[in-house]
Design a protein around this motif. Structure first.
Motif, PDB file in Angstrom:
ATOM      1  N   UNK A 182     -32.626  -8.334  -2.998  1.00 11.21           N
ATOM      2  CA  UNK A 182     -32.582  -6.988  -2.420  1.00 11.21           C
ATOM      3  C   UNK A 182     -31.836  -6.978  -1.091  1.00 11.21           C
ATOM      4  N   UNK A 183     -32.002  -8.039  -0.312  1.00 13.10           N
ATOM      5  CA  UNK A 183     -31.275  -8.134   0.961  1.00 13.10           C
ATOM      6  C   UNK A 183     -29.782  -8.285   0.729  1.00 13.10           C
ATOM      7  N   UNK A 184     -29.421  -9.102  -0.286  1.00 14.76           N
ATOM      8  CA  UNK A 184     -28.000  -9.266  -0.618  1.00 14.76           C
ATOM      9  C   UNK A 184     -27.365  -7.927  -0.975  1.00 14.76           C
ATOM     10  N   UNK A 185     -28.131  -7.042  -1.604  1.00 13.49           N
ATOM     11  CA  UNK A 185     -27.601  -5.751  -2.033  1.00 13.49           C
ATOM     12  C   UNK A 185     -27.667  -4.699  -0.933  1.00 13.49           C
ATOM     13  N   UNK A 186     -28.248  -5.060   0.211  1.00 17.94           N
ATOM     14  CA  UNK A 186     -28.344  -4.099   1.304  1.00 17.94           C
ATOM     15  C   UNK A 186     -29.504  -3.134   1.183  1.00 17.94           C
ATOM     16  N   UNK A 187     -30.405  -3.363   0.222  1.00 19.64           N
ATOM     17  CA  UNK A 187     -31.548  -2.482   0.038  1.00 19.64           C
ATOM     18  C   UNK A 187     -32.637  -2.787   1.055  1.00 19.64           C
ATOM     19  N   UNK A 188     -32.795  -4.059   1.401  1.00 17.25           N
ATOM     20  CA  UNK A 188     -33.748  -4.465   2.434  1.00 17.25           C
ATOM     21  C   UNK A 188     -33.020  -5.254   3.511  1.00 17.25           C
ATOM     22  N   UNK A 189     -33.703  -5.483   4.606  1.00 20.97           N
ATOM     23  CA  UNK A 189     -33.135  -6.298   5.675  1.00 20.97           C
ATOM     24  C   UNK A 189     -34.238  -7.136   6.298  1.00 20.97           C
ATOM     25  N   UNK A 190     -33.912  -8.361   6.627  1.00 24.74           N
ATOM     26  CA  UNK A 190     -34.877  -9.247   7.258  1.00 24.74           C
ATOM     27  C   UNK A 190     -34.746  -9.213   8.770  1.00 24.74           C
ATOM     28  N   UNK A 191     -35.871  -9.171   9.431  1.00 25.92           N
ATOM     29  CA  UNK A 191     -35.900  -9.193  10.887  1.00 25.92           C
ATOM     30  C   UNK A 191     -36.649 -10.439  11.319  1.00 25.92           C
ATOM     31  N   UNK A 192     -35.970 -11.309  12.057  1.00 22.95           N
ATOM     32  CA  UNK A 192     -36.519 -12.610  12.432  1.00 22.95           C
ATOM     33  C   UNK A 192     -37.861 -12.432  13.142  1.00 22.95           C
ATOM     34  N   UNK A 193     -38.873 -13.132  12.627  1.00 25.53           N
ATOM     35  CA  UNK A 193     -40.187 -13.104  13.243  1.00 25.53           C
ATOM     36  C   UNK A 193     -41.023 -11.901  12.898  1.00 25.53           C
ATOM     37  N   UNK A 194     -40.467 -10.930  12.191  1.00 25.12           N
ATOM     38  CA  UNK A 194     -41.209  -9.710  11.874  1.00 25.12           C
ATOM     39  C   UNK A 194     -41.440  -9.527  10.386  1.00 25.12           C
ATOM     40  N   UNK A 195     -40.437  -9.836   9.542  1.00 30.17           N
ATOM     41  CA  UNK A 195     -40.603  -9.683   8.115  1.00 30.17           C
ATOM     42  C   UNK A 195     -39.428  -8.991   7.463  1.00 30.17           C
ATOM     43  N   UNK A 196     -39.662  -8.406   6.280  1.00 32.35           N
ATOM     44  CA  UNK A 196     -38.624  -7.737   5.500  1.00 32.35           C
ATOM     45  C   UNK A 196     -38.919  -6.241   5.444  1.00 32.35           C
ATOM     46  N   UNK A 197     -37.891  -5.425   5.693  1.00 27.71           N
ATOM     47  CA  UNK A 197     -38.056  -3.980   5.789  1.00 27.71           C
ATOM     48  C   UNK A 197     -37.056  -3.280   4.862  1.00 27.71           C
ATOM     49  N   UNK A 198     -37.396  -2.058   4.438  1.00 24.15           N
ATOM     50  CA  UNK A 198     -36.462  -1.233   3.693  1.00 24.15           C
ATOM     51  C   UNK A 198     -35.329  -0.838   4.631  1.00 24.15           C
ATOM     52  N   UNK A 199     -34.098  -1.113   4.218  1.00 17.41           N
ATOM     53  CA  UNK A 199     -32.942  -0.862   5.078  1.00 17.41           C
ATOM     54  C   UNK A 199     -32.617   0.629   5.116  1.00 17.41           C
ATOM     55  N   UNK A 200     -32.018   1.091   6.206  1.00  9.42           N
ATOM     56  CA  UNK A 200     -31.569   2.490   6.249  1.00  9.42           C
ATOM     57  C   UNK A 200     -30.455   2.714   5.245  1.00  9.42           C
ATOM     58  N   UNK A 201     -30.311   3.938   4.743  1.00  7.54           N
ATOM     59  CA  UNK A 201     -29.243   4.200   3.760  1.00  7.54           C
ATOM     60  C   UNK A 201     -27.879   3.985   4.371  1.00  7.54           C
ATOM     61  N   UNK A 202     -26.993   3.490   3.560  1.00 14.90           N
ATOM     62  CA  UNK A 202     -25.611   3.276   4.002  1.00 14.90           C
ATOM     63  C   UNK A 202     -24.678   3.853   2.957  1.00 14.90           C
ATOM     64  N   UNK A 203     -23.387   3.797   3.237  1.00 15.86           N
ATOM     65  CA  UNK A 203     -22.412   4.303   2.262  1.00 15.86           C
ATOM     66  C   UNK A 203     -22.496   3.483   0.995  1.00 15.86           C
ATOM     67  N   UNK A 204     -22.816   4.102  -0.127  1.00 19.23           N
ATOM     68  CA  UNK A 204     -23.022   3.329  -1.354  1.00 19.23           C
ATOM     69  C   UNK A 204     -21.740   2.677  -1.844  1.00 19.23           C
ATOM     70  N   UNK A 205     -21.894   1.490  -2.380  1.00 20.37           N
ATOM     71  CA  UNK A 205     -20.787   0.782  -3.017  1.00 20.37           C
ATOM     72  C   UNK A 205     -20.906   0.991  -4.516  1.00 20.37           C
TER      73      UNK A 205
END
Length: 469
Positions: A63-86
């Motif tokens: 999911x992170x590779x696809x830009x759907x989630x993002x990892x934050x060091x020391x905090x965890x994994x979060x749903x990423x903000x929407x971006x321009x779809x590929x």
């Protein structure tokens, strides 16, 4: 946690980590998860779903590779903000070319092999015209076994470059492409309530799908630089009481590995010891065979499947399935009881095309054209870990350190080049390399293909800022 559990639906032929990915995507699509929401810790979700932490971690990474989630060091994994779809090309249910003619000028599909027209379209048109002079009665009756004898003999002539051992036209059945042939072999071989099919750890997805239709379990067999490892095959065949092994020894799909004669003999000895049938998929070979087929090495257990899809055209859906002599009648029954045989016009077309010397000349021109595109790709990407061959209509690129297959295919798509990730060919919990398959698209002009390769080279030479290497 509960949000993901509500959307989690295991099964459907997917691996466990894909079930987790699907659940999170569903939760996002339905508004249950919003940008900024934190996903549960890997171990907590794994415990709730009764799976290993590694499986959940793999889902989060995808999911992170696809830009759907993002990892934050020391905090965890979060749903990423929407971006321009590929715009991604969805994986088709079959391994076929995409609609090349619909591509924008800056979009190039290297997702699958696409053959050039080197005269085969005109040959097919003229063949259909010649069929119009045949007896009207040929179009008013069900086909029979004798109906297809001329076409079967034409196929034997066409397959003369394959080392198939002693063969008669009665050992052969015409199928609707190679995938239909794979299904016919499985219907002929598999038995019992839960048969087991062994597949290479990276494999043609059609094997897995055909096995699932027959409610068979699939088990991956480790590979090395020469293909299947015989010792691992022996262990797994005995452990699972497997009935069938599916393999691509001449041109392995997707890696391009060639399994040499000595290794094939070792694999055949293991199969004979365990009564294991071997299905050889030879659809990607466009030159002469370089080693004996498993049908020649295992006269009682070796099956062979090929088609016209990679030599002339995939549009006709003409495939060939060859049984061991002892099982020829079983194969015929599977075809006759399943679909009464190929349509009579297609059988007649097969006979007409494959006996004409012009067809072999056109196939050689197709092969030469694919080679010219391959050389352009090798010139552009040869500085990287690339597996290729003059008679292989795709390339296998092992990515440099720091790249994952998912993130690379996404980055390539953002630059207008569509590729296929190694994950598309992996079985559940199999070892997945960071690699991509690059199809040779010879339906676009060579300069445009070269430009697409240059875009990939630029991406490899200049990875995005912040990527860990």
């Amino acid at each position: 946690m509960d949000t993901i559990l509500q959307h989690y639906m295991p099964g459907g032929g997917r691996s466990k980590f894909r079930d987790v990915v699907a659940a999170i995507r569903s939760a996002i699509a339905q508004g249950s998860l919003a940008p900024g929401d934190q996903l549960p810790p890997v171990r907590d979700l794994a415990w709730k779903l009764d799976m290993t932490p590694g499986t959940v971690a793999r889902a989060y990474a995808a999911l992170t590779d696809e830009g759907i989630t993002e990892g934050q060091v020391g905090r965890g994994t979060f749903i990423a903000p929407p971006s321009t779809p590929v715009q991604f090309v969805p994986e088709p249910w079959f391994d076929a070319g995409l609609a090349i003619e619909a591509e924008a000028d800056d979009q190039v599909s290297l997702f699958a092999t696409a053959l050039p027209d080197m005269g085969q379209v005109a040959l097919i048109h003229s063949a259909f015209a010649r069929l119009g002079s045949r007896s009207p009665r040929d179009l008013l009756a069900y086909p029979s076994r004798s109906t297809f004898e001329p076409a079967r003999r034409a196929v034997l002539h066409w397959l003369s470059g394959a080392a198939l051992g002693p063969i008669d036209h009665e050992d052969l059945v015409l199928s609707h492409g190679g995938q239909s042939g794979v299904s016919l072999v499985m219907q002929s071989v598999l038995h019992g309530r839960k048969p087991v099919v062994l597949l290479e750890e990276l494999t043609y997805p059609g094997f897995r799908r055909a096995a699932q239709l027959l409610r068979a379990d699939v088990v991956s067999v480790p590979m090395d630089a020469q293909g299947i490892i015989p010792e691992a095959l022996a262990e797994l065949a005995q452990k699972h009481d497997a009935q069938l092994l599916c393999t691509c020894p001449e041109v392995h799909n997707p890696t391009g590995i060639f399994t040499p004669e000595e290794r094939r003999i070792q694999i055949a000895e293991v199969a004979a010891q365990h009564g294991l049938h071997i299905l050889e998929d030879d659809c990607y070979r466009v030159g002469d065979a370089r080693a004996s087929s498993y049908r020649a090495l295992l006269p009682e257990l070796g099956w062979y499947v090929s088609s016209l899809s990679k030599s002339l055209t995939p549009a006709l859906r003409i495939g060939f399935t060859v049984a061991p002599r002892a099982h020829a009648s079983t194969l015929r029954r599977a075809a006759e009881h399943g679909f009464f045989g190929l349509a009579r016009p297609l059988a007649d077309l097969t006979e007409d095309l494959l006996l004409r010397p012009e067809t072999a000349e056109v196939a050689e021109k197709v092969r030469a054209c694919l080679q010219s595109y391959t050389r352009v790709a090798v010139n552009g990407l040869g500085g990287y870990d690339l597996r290729w061959g003059d008679d292989i209509p795709f390339l296998w690129l092992n990515l440099p350190d720091g790249w994952r297959a998912g993130s690379f295919t996404k980055a390539a798509a953002s630059r207008g080049v569509q590729l296929r990730s190694a994950e598309d060919f992996a079985l559940r919990d199999a070892r997945v390399p960071h690699a991509v398959r690059i199809g040779i698209n010879a339906q676009i002009a060579l300069p445009r293909f070269e430009n697409a390769i240059a875009r990939l080279r630029d991406l490899l030479d200049n990875p995005p800022e912040g990527m860990v290497v």
